[in-house]
Motif scaffolding. Sequence first.
Motif, PDB file in Angstrom:
ATOM      1  N   ASP A  86      52.064  24.012 -15.019  1.00  0.00           N
ATOM      2  CA  ASP A  86      52.952  25.006 -14.419  1.00  0.00           C
ATOM      3  C   ASP A  86      53.170  26.219 -15.321  1.00  0.00           C
ATOM      4  O   ASP A  86      53.388  27.330 -14.833  1.00  0.00           O
ATOM      5  N   ASP A  87      53.093  26.005 -16.630  1.00  0.00           N
ATOM      6  CA  ASP A  87      53.339  27.116 -17.564  1.00  0.00           C
ATOM      7  C   ASP A  87      52.184  28.120 -17.601  1.00  0.00           C
ATOM      8  O   ASP A  87      52.319  29.186 -18.217  1.00  0.00           O
ATOM      9  N   LEU A  88      51.081  27.810 -16.926  1.00  0.00           N
ATOM     10  CA  LEU A  88      50.004  28.809 -16.803  1.00  0.00           C
ATOM     11  C   LEU A  88      50.444  29.993 -15.954  1.00  0.00           C
ATOM     12  O   LEU A  88      49.839  31.058 -15.995  1.00  0.00           O
ATOM     13  N   ARG A  89      51.508  29.804 -15.185  1.00  0.00           N
ATOM     14  CA  ARG A  89      52.037  30.902 -14.366  1.00  0.00           C
ATOM     15  C   ARG A  89      52.298  32.149 -15.210  1.00  0.00           C
ATOM     16  O   ARG A  89      52.147  33.278 -14.745  1.00  0.00           O
ATOM     17  N   ALA A  90      52.688  31.950 -16.451  1.00  0.00           N
ATOM     18  CA  ALA A  90      52.955  33.097 -17.338  1.00  0.00           C
ATOM     19  C   ALA A  90      51.750  34.035 -17.392  1.00  0.00           C
ATOM     20  O   ALA A  90      51.905  35.256 -17.453  1.00  0.00           O
ATOM     21  N   PHE A  91      50.539  33.469 -17.368  1.00  0.00           N
ATOM     22  CA  PHE A  91      49.336  34.313 -17.477  1.00  0.00           C
ATOM     23  C   PHE A  91      48.999  34.992 -16.156  1.00  0.00           C
ATOM     24  O   PHE A  91      48.430  36.080 -16.153  1.00  0.00           O
ATOM     25  N   ASN A  92      49.330  34.354 -15.029  1.00  0.00           N
ATOM     26  CA  ASN A  92      49.188  35.067 -13.750  1.00  0.00           C
ATOM     27  C   ASN A  92      50.087  36.294 -13.765  1.00  0.00           C
ATOM     28  O   ASN A  92      49.694  37.388 -13.356  1.00  0.00           O
ATOM     29  N   PHE A  93      51.286  36.091 -14.259  1.00  0.00           N
ATOM     30  CA  PHE A  93      52.251  37.175 -14.275  1.00  0.00           C
ATOM     31  C   PHE A  93      51.808  38.282 -15.239  1.00  0.00           C
ATOM     32  O   PHE A  93      51.843  39.463 -14.908  1.00  0.00           O
ATOM     33  N   LEU A  94      51.350  37.906 -16.424  1.00  0.00           N
ATOM     34  CA  LEU A  94      50.938  38.896 -17.429  1.00  0.00           C
ATOM     35  C   LEU A  94      49.637  39.590 -17.043  1.00  0.00           C
ATOM     36  O   LEU A  94      49.472  40.781 -17.286  1.00  0.00           O
ATOM     37  N   GLN A  95      48.695  38.846 -16.478  1.00  0.00           N
ATOM     38  CA  GLN A  95      47.347  39.377 -16.236  1.00  0.00           C
ATOM     39  C   GLN A  95      47.150  39.838 -14.799  1.00  0.00           C
ATOM     40  O   GLN A  95      46.117  40.447 -14.488  1.00  0.00           O
ATOM     41  N   LYS A  96      48.110  39.507 -13.908  1.00  0.00           N
ATOM     42  CA  LYS A  96      48.048  39.912 -12.487  1.00  0.00           C
ATOM     43  C   LYS A  96      46.743  39.483 -11.836  1.00  0.00           C
ATOM     44  O   LYS A  96      46.106  40.245 -11.099  1.00  0.00           O
ATOM     45  N   GLN A  97      46.291  38.291 -12.167  1.00  0.00           N
ATOM     46  CA  GLN A  97      45.102  37.766 -11.497  1.00  0.00           C
ATOM     47  C   GLN A  97      45.099  36.245 -11.519  1.00  0.00           C
ATOM     48  O   GLN A  97      45.845  35.624 -12.285  1.00  0.00           O
ATOM     49  N   VAL A  98      44.263  35.692 -10.643  1.00  0.00           N
ATOM     50  CA  VAL A  98      44.093  34.241 -10.592  1.00  0.00           C
ATOM     51  C   VAL A  98      43.420  33.791 -11.881  1.00  0.00           C
ATOM     52  O   VAL A  98      42.559  34.494 -12.424  1.00  0.00           O
ATOM     53  N   LEU A  99      43.818  32.632 -12.407  1.00  0.00           N
ATOM     54  CA  LEU A  99      43.248  32.125 -13.662  1.00  0.00           C
ATOM     55  C   LEU A  99      42.185  31.070 -13.342  1.00  0.00           C
ATOM     56  O   LEU A  99      42.428  30.148 -12.556  1.00  0.00           O
ATOM     57  N   LEU A 111      43.505  17.400 -10.124  1.00  0.00           N
ATOM     58  CA  LEU A 111      44.417  18.540 -10.305  1.00  0.00           C
ATOM     59  C   LEU A 111      44.791  19.140  -8.947  1.00  0.00           C
ATOM     60  O   LEU A 111      45.964  19.444  -8.700  1.00  0.00           O
ATOM     61  N   GLU A 112      43.796  19.280  -8.080  1.00  0.00           N
ATOM     62  CA  GLU A 112      44.075  19.885  -6.776  1.00  0.00           C
ATOM     63  C   GLU A 112      44.960  18.983  -5.926  1.00  0.00           C
ATOM     64  O   GLU A 112      45.751  19.467  -5.118  1.00  0.00           O
ATOM     65  N   GLU A 113      44.879  17.679  -6.112  1.00  0.00           N
ATOM     66  CA  GLU A 113      45.752  16.766  -5.366  1.00  0.00           C
ATOM     67  C   GLU A 113      47.169  16.754  -5.930  1.00  0.00           C
ATOM     68  O   GLU A 113      48.149  16.837  -5.215  1.00  0.00           O
ATOM     69  N   ARG A 114      47.270  16.648  -7.260  1.00  0.00           N
ATOM     70  CA  ARG A 114      48.597  16.491  -7.878  1.00  0.00           C
ATOM     71  C   ARG A 114      49.372  17.797  -7.925  1.00  0.00           C
ATOM     72  O   ARG A 114      50.596  17.789  -7.933  1.00  0.00           O
ATOM     73  N   PHE A 115      48.651  18.912  -8.036  1.00  0.00           N
ATOM     74  CA  PHE A 115      49.315  20.217  -8.199  1.00  0.00           C
ATOM     75  C   PHE A 115      48.790  21.179  -7.133  1.00  0.00           C
ATOM     76  O   PHE A 115      48.358  22.287  -7.437  1.00  0.00           O
ATOM     77  N   CYS A 118      49.391  24.966  -6.942  1.00  0.00           N
ATOM     78  CA  CYS A 118      48.754  25.876  -7.914  1.00  0.00           C
ATOM     79  C   CYS A 118      47.429  26.433  -7.395  1.00  0.00           C
ATOM     80  O   CYS A 118      46.892  27.377  -7.976  1.00  0.00           O
ATOM     81  N   PHE A 119      46.884  25.819  -6.357  1.00  0.00           N
ATOM     82  CA  PHE A 119      45.545  26.193  -5.896  1.00  0.00           C
ATOM     83  C   PHE A 119      45.573  26.820  -4.504  1.00  0.00           C
ATOM     84  O   PHE A 119      44.553  26.955  -3.861  1.00  0.00           O
ATOM     85  N   LEU A 120      46.748  27.189  -4.028  1.00  0.00           N
ATOM     86  CA  LEU A 120      46.891  27.882  -2.741  1.00  0.00           C
ATOM     87  C   LEU A 120      46.562  29.361  -2.949  1.00  0.00           C
ATOM     88  O   LEU A 120      46.489  29.831  -4.089  1.00  0.00           O
ATOM     89  N   LYS A 128      54.359  31.624  -8.457  1.00  0.00           N
ATOM     90  CA  LYS A 128      53.887  30.256  -8.749  1.00  0.00           C
ATOM     91  C   LYS A 128      52.503  30.368  -9.388  1.00  0.00           C
ATOM     92  O   LYS A 128      51.858  31.416  -9.279  1.00  0.00           O
ATOM     93  N   PRO A 129      52.065  29.303 -10.074  1.00  0.00           N
ATOM     94  CA  PRO A 129      50.749  29.384 -10.712  1.00  0.00           C
ATOM     95  C   PRO A 129      49.664  29.599  -9.669  1.00  0.00           C
ATOM     96  O   PRO A 129      49.726  29.010  -8.584  1.00  0.00           O
ATOM     97  N   SER A 130      48.705  30.439  -9.975  1.00  0.00           N
ATOM     98  CA  SER A 130      47.568  30.682  -9.080  1.00  0.00           C
ATOM     99  C   SER A 130      46.290  30.423  -9.856  1.00  0.00           C
ATOM    100  O   SER A 130      45.886  31.230 -10.697  1.00  0.00           O
ATOM    101  N   LEU A 131      45.698  29.280  -9.563  1.00  0.00           N
ATOM    102  CA  LEU A 131      44.549  28.817 -10.345  1.00  0.00           C
ATOM    103  C   LEU A 131      43.359  28.612  -9.422  1.00  0.00           C
ATOM    104  O   LEU A 131      43.513  28.334  -8.233  1.00  0.00           O
ATOM    105  N   ARG A 132      42.165  28.748 -10.001  1.00  0.00           N
ATOM    106  CA  ARG A 132      40.933  28.487  -9.272  1.00  0.00           C
ATOM    107  C   ARG A 132      40.158  27.461 -10.083  1.00  0.00           C
ATOM    108  O   ARG A 132      39.907  27.670 -11.268  1.00  0.00           O
ATOM    109  N   MET A 133      39.800  26.341  -9.426  1.00  0.00           N
ATOM    110  CA  MET A 133      39.115  25.265 -10.148  1.00  0.00           C
ATOM    111  C   MET A 133      37.611  25.397  -9.945  1.00  0.00           C
ATOM    112  O   MET A 133      37.149  25.556  -8.819  1.00  0.00           O
ATOM    113  N   HIS A 134      36.861  25.332 -11.047  1.00  0.00           N
ATOM    114  CA  HIS A 134      35.400  25.386 -10.961  1.00  0.00           C
ATOM    115  C   HIS A 134      34.827  24.137 -11.632  1.00  0.00           C
ATOM    116  O   HIS A 134      35.246  23.798 -12.743  1.00  0.00           O
TER     117      HIS A 134
END
Length: 259
Positions: A86-99, A111-115, A118-120, A128-134
Amino acid sequence: MSLRVRFLGTGSSAGTPQVGCDCAVCRSDDPRNRRSRASILVEATDVALLVDTGPDLRQQLLRENIRALTAVLYTHFHADHINGIDDLRAFNFLQKQVLDCYGDARTGKELEERFRYCFLPPDPAWAKPSLRMHPIEGPRDFGPLRVTPVPVLHGYLPIYGYRFNDVAYLTDLKSIPDSSMALLQNLDILILDCLREDEHPTHINVTEAIALAQTIGARRTYFTHMTHDLGFTALAERLPARMWPAYDGLELHSDIGVS
Ligand SMILES: [Zn+2]
Ligand SMILES: [Zn+2]
Ligand SMILES: [Zn+2]
């Protein structure tokens, strides 16, 4: 050019000190005996790769004054390596992009099931955290850093260590298949699991860690993911040449291109 490794955390799942423990290591005044959950940051030029997001992530980011991330690499999906996501949200906010996040297929699925939140699709306010899993299965370059997943066995669970140029990070393991030993030739720095004194079904202990480090033969080996069993000074004094216990905040440098 130089690659920099910072140890954000060098502790096991319980951390050191352990809640409710009065042992000498848990009561020690030596800051090297205060271990947050295992994680490193690997940097070169303007690239910064975070390995795992344990429950102590926010305090680690503040302590090391980390303000930007290129990507996150996951070793596996155990709670002590993911629950600070959840603390990765700080980087979405700072960098204004999906991580962008990378790991093996099973870790991505967990990760996609439990969180799931974060992947919406990203929230325009980055609330909220915005992450892309590869998935990552082979070498991939991030600027000057060449990242190679190194499959290891954490008990029966296949997980990843990672090689970054001539530095390898292998936390949480019991054994290394021969095919992965081939990926660990000519290392400058090896960072290796070293859970405790007694044997454990899914981690290597001190004796096994020393033997494995000797087999791999890196120029320098640093141990991590340690429990309160292992006091810094006592362990440092008995390790063979070119092996050291790591500690939170330790910083190492490795020339890029030397092999
Ligand atoms: Zn762990
Ligand atoms: Zn203790
Ligand atoms: Zn684990």
